[in-house]
Design a protein around this motif. Structure first.
Motif, PDB file in Angstrom:
ATOM      1  N   LYS A 185       0.821  -1.215   0.000  1.00 40.07           N
ATOM      2  CA  LYS A 185       0.000   0.000   0.000  1.00 40.07           C
ATOM      3  C   LYS A 185       0.859   1.271   0.000  1.00 40.07           C
ATOM      4  CE  LYS A 185      -3.941  -2.129   2.360  1.00 40.07           C
ATOM      5  NZ  LYS A 185      -4.849  -2.063   3.543  1.00 40.07           N
ATOM      6  N   GLY A 186       2.179   1.100  -0.046  1.00 37.37           N
ATOM      7  CA  GLY A 186       3.065   2.250  -0.113  1.00 37.37           C
ATOM      8  C   GLY A 186       3.519   2.785   1.233  1.00 37.37           C
ATOM      9  N   LYS A 187       3.180   2.093   2.345  1.00 38.14           N
ATOM     10  CA  LYS A 187       3.574   2.557   3.672  1.00 38.14           C
ATOM     11  C   LYS A 187       5.019   2.177   3.938  1.00 38.14           C
ATOM     12  CE  LYS A 187       2.008   2.516   8.481  1.00 38.14           C
ATOM     13  NZ  LYS A 187       1.010   1.959   9.433  1.00 38.14           N
ATOM     14  N   GLU A 188       5.855   3.181   4.282  1.00 35.23           N
ATOM     15  CA  GLU A 188       7.272   2.932   4.497  1.00 35.23           C
ATOM     16  C   GLU A 188       7.501   2.089   5.756  1.00 35.23           C
ATOM     17  OE1 GLU A 188      11.296   5.577   3.941  1.00 35.23           O
ATOM     18  OE2 GLU A 188       9.704   6.418   5.197  1.00 35.23           O
ATOM     19  N   LYS A 189       8.346   1.086   5.641  1.00 34.16           N
ATOM     20  CA  LYS A 189       8.630   0.207   6.775  1.00 34.16           C
ATOM     21  C   LYS A 189       9.733   0.807   7.649  1.00 34.16           C
ATOM     22  CE  LYS A 189       7.155  -4.087   4.593  1.00 34.16           C
ATOM     23  NZ  LYS A 189       7.495  -5.516   4.317  1.00 34.16           N
ATOM     24  N   CYS A 190       9.787   0.333   8.900  1.00 31.88           N
ATOM     25  CA  CYS A 190      10.789   0.825   9.846  1.00 31.88           C
ATOM     26  C   CYS A 190      12.145   0.183   9.574  1.00 31.88           C
ATOM     27  CB  CYS A 190      10.371   0.505  11.282  1.00 31.88           C
ATOM     28  SG  CYS A 190       8.894   1.398  11.839  1.00 31.88           S
ATOM     29  N   PHE A 191      13.156   1.024   9.487  1.00 31.48           N
ATOM     30  CA  PHE A 191      14.532   0.555   9.357  1.00 31.48           C
ATOM     31  C   PHE A 191      15.377   1.261  10.415  1.00 31.48           C
ATOM     32  CE2 PHE A 191      12.890  -0.634   5.275  1.00 31.48           C
ATOM     33  CZ  PHE A 191      13.615  -1.765   4.912  1.00 31.48           C
ATOM     34  N   ARG A 208      20.786   0.101  25.746  1.00 32.83           N
ATOM     35  CA  ARG A 208      21.421   0.264  24.439  1.00 32.83           C
ATOM     36  C   ARG A 208      20.405   0.914  23.513  1.00 32.83           C
ATOM     37  NH1 ARG A 208      21.875  -5.546  21.237  1.00 32.83           N
ATOM     38  NH2 ARG A 208      19.659  -6.080  21.240  1.00 32.83           N
ATOM     39  N   THR A 209      20.891   1.631  22.493  1.00 36.42           N
ATOM     40  CA  THR A 209      19.992   2.388  21.615  1.00 36.42           C
ATOM     41  C   THR A 209      20.365   2.193  20.145  1.00 36.42           C
ATOM     42  OG1 THR A 209      21.404   4.346  21.761  1.00 36.42           O
ATOM     43  CG2 THR A 209      19.617   4.158  23.364  1.00 36.42           C
ATOM     44  N   ARG A 210      19.459   2.618  19.267  1.00 40.71           N
ATOM     45  CA  ARG A 210      19.711   2.630  17.827  1.00 40.71           C
ATOM     46  C   ARG A 210      18.891   3.762  17.225  1.00 40.71           C
ATOM     47  NH1 ARG A 210      16.474  -2.840  15.768  1.00 40.71           N
ATOM     48  NH2 ARG A 210      14.432  -2.316  16.666  1.00 40.71           N
ATOM     49  N   LYS A 211      19.241   4.156  15.999  1.00 41.02           N
ATOM     50  CA  LYS A 211      18.582   5.279  15.336  1.00 41.02           C
ATOM     51  C   LYS A 211      17.594   4.796  14.281  1.00 41.02           C
ATOM     52  CE  LYS A 211      22.586   8.336  15.871  1.00 41.02           C
ATOM     53  NZ  LYS A 211      23.601   9.144  15.144  1.00 41.02           N
ATOM     54  N   VAL A 212      16.571   5.609  14.051  1.00 46.02           N
ATOM     55  CA  VAL A 212      15.592   5.318  12.994  1.00 46.02           C
ATOM     56  C   VAL A 212      16.162   5.817  11.670  1.00 46.02           C
ATOM     57  CG1 VAL A 212      13.277   5.769  12.113  1.00 46.02           C
ATOM     58  CG2 VAL A 212      13.639   5.467  14.570  1.00 46.02           C
ATOM     59  N   LEU A 213      16.281   4.937  10.690  1.00 48.21           N
ATOM     60  CA  LEU A 213      16.768   5.315   9.363  1.00 48.21           C
ATOM     61  C   LEU A 213      15.622   5.647   8.417  1.00 48.21           C
ATOM     62  CD1 LEU A 213      19.511   2.557   8.865  1.00 48.21           C
ATOM     63  CD2 LEU A 213      19.833   4.903   9.678  1.00 48.21           C
ATOM     64  N   ALA A 214      14.493   4.987   8.610  1.00 48.87           N
ATOM     65  CA  ALA A 214      13.329   5.209   7.750  1.00 48.87           C
ATOM     66  C   ALA A 214      12.085   4.693   8.467  1.00 48.87           C
ATOM     67  CB  ALA A 214      13.497   4.482   6.419  1.00 48.87           C
ATOM     68  N   GLY A 215      10.948   5.290   8.138  1.00 51.75           N
ATOM     69  CA  GLY A 215       9.697   4.827   8.725  1.00 51.75           C
ATOM     70  C   GLY A 215       8.970   5.870   9.543  1.00 51.75           C
ATOM     71  N   GLY A 216       9.678   6.955   9.920  1.00 50.57           N
ATOM     72  CA  GLY A 216       9.007   8.033  10.637  1.00 50.57           C
ATOM     73  C   GLY A 216       8.935   7.849  12.144  1.00 50.57           C
ATOM     74  N   ASP A 217       8.185   8.765  12.778  1.00 58.24           N
ATOM     75  CA  ASP A 217       8.098   8.812  14.245  1.00 58.24           C
ATOM     76  C   ASP A 217       7.479   7.551  14.849  1.00 58.24           C
ATOM     77  OD1 ASP A 217       9.221  11.296  14.160  1.00 58.24           O
ATOM     78  OD2 ASP A 217       7.312  12.387  14.291  1.00 58.24           O
ATOM     79  N   ASN A 222      10.751   1.596  19.252  1.00 58.55           N
ATOM     80  CA  ASN A 222      11.670   0.453  19.278  1.00 58.55           C
ATOM     81  C   ASN A 222      13.147   0.852  19.164  1.00 58.55           C
ATOM     82  OD1 ASN A 222       9.574  -1.521  19.384  1.00 58.55           O
ATOM     83  ND2 ASN A 222       9.247  -1.282  17.178  1.00 58.55           N
ATOM     84  N   VAL A 223      13.470   2.094  19.622  1.00 54.01           N
ATOM     85  CA  VAL A 223      14.852   2.567  19.465  1.00 54.01           C
ATOM     86  C   VAL A 223      15.729   2.297  20.685  1.00 54.01           C
ATOM     87  CG1 VAL A 223      14.230   4.359  17.795  1.00 54.01           C
ATOM     88  CG2 VAL A 223      14.245   4.885  20.257  1.00 54.01           C
ATOM     89  N   SER A 224      15.168   1.753  21.775  1.00 56.17           N
ATOM     90  CA  SER A 224      15.988   1.472  22.953  1.00 56.17           C
ATOM     91  C   SER A 224      15.549   0.185  23.634  1.00 56.17           C
ATOM     92  CB  SER A 224      15.913   2.635  23.957  1.00 56.17           C
ATOM     93  OG  SER A 224      14.606   2.731  24.500  1.00 56.17           O
ATOM     94  N   GLN A 225      16.505  -0.434  24.303  1.00 57.82           N
ATOM     95  CA  GLN A 225      16.258  -1.640  25.097  1.00 57.82           C
ATOM     96  C   GLN A 225      17.004  -1.495  26.414  1.00 57.82           C
ATOM     97  OE1 GLN A 225      17.578  -5.029  22.831  1.00 57.82           O
ATOM     98  NE2 GLN A 225      15.636  -5.269  21.753  1.00 57.82           N
ATOM     99  N   SER A 226      16.390  -1.945  27.509  1.00 60.98           N
ATOM    100  CA  SER A 226      17.065  -1.879  28.804  1.00 60.98           C
ATOM    101  C   SER A 226      16.825  -3.168  29.579  1.00 60.98           C
ATOM    102  CB  SER A 226      16.571  -0.675  29.617  1.00 60.98           C
ATOM    103  OG  SER A 226      15.197  -0.825  29.939  1.00 60.98           O
TER     104      SER A 226
END
Length: 235
Positions: A185-191, A208-217, A222-226
């Motif tokens: 449907k054209g919805k950008e997936k999270c990367f 630990r953390t990671r950055k969103v490359l694509a997919g929006g807010d 899902n950018v951190s885990q503790s």
């Protein structure tokens, strides 16, 4: 005279067959199959073995009651782990989660060493560390590289995988993983980028953390885990 002789021989044969038949039945009776019931199972010892005692329930051998049996068997990894955890719960021992070691290609086993958290329990019988061994679930393990930019022609991103564990004869040294950039449907997936290293133990937790490359807010959840930690050891 000949008829009497034949009759006599016939009777002798009948008597012989009957005697043999009775003897056979008697012999078979002495060879009854031994039947046993499970009486006692020992704990797994330090060498990973345990004994099973079987008590004679039925049957005879050479006119005597069948003897009891003692069988020695190798404990499975699951049985050893279950026994350790049961003993630790009984004593109130608590251990860190630890980190799984590299797979031993020869034995196809990997090892997890967990440190005792409540050191005051040492005097009560808790072991200073708990070692868990399990079969390797994954033969080939890789480091995941960063995702590439989206290829608009095929609607896919890719990243390279580099072998860090496993036999080079069975596992490719490198591999490429692909994933669609957007749904039908054209919805950008999270990367996301790769995970950062785990930080210091602060207020009982490591992160630990990671950055969103694509997919929006919407991907920010899902950018951190503790995880819980005690004295810089993950609990």
């Amino acid at each position: 005279m000949a008829n009497k002789t034949l009759l006599f021989l016939f009777l002798v044969v009948l008597i012989s067959v009957g005697t043999c038949h009775k003897a056979g039945k008697s012999s078979a009776g002495n060879k009854r199959v031994c039947k046993y019931k499970q009486k006692q199972i020992s704990k797994c010892d330090d060498s990973g073995m345990r004994t099973i005692t079987l008590t004679s329930k039925k049957g005879k051998r050479s006119g005597q009651r069948c003897p009891n049996k003692v069988i020695t068997k190798q404990c499975s990894d699951a049985q050893i782990l279950a026994q350790m955890k049961k003993e630790d719960r009984k004593l109130g021992c608590k251990y860190s989660k630890g980190v799984w070691g590299v797979c031993n290609v020869t034995s196809n086993r990997r090892q997890l060493t967990q440190a005792l958290l409540n050191r005051d329990k040492l005097e009560e019988g808790c072991r200073p560390q708990r070692v868990i061994v399990k079969p390797c679930k994954i033969a080939c393990r890789y480091i995941h590289g960063e995702w590439s930019e989206c290829d608009g022609e095929i609607n896919k991103r890719s990243r390279q995988l580099t072998l860090i564990e496993g036999s080079p004869a069975d596992c490719p040294k490198t591999d490429v993983k692909t994933k669609k950039c957007a749904s039908a449907k054209g919805k950008e997936k999270c990367f996301y980028s790769k995970w950062s290293n785990v930080g210091e133990c602060l207020d009982g937790r490591v992160t630990r953390t990671r950055k969103v490359l694509a997919g929006g807010d919407r991907c920010n959840k899902n950018v951190s885990q503790s995880k819980k930690c005690i004295n810089n050891t993950i609990a």
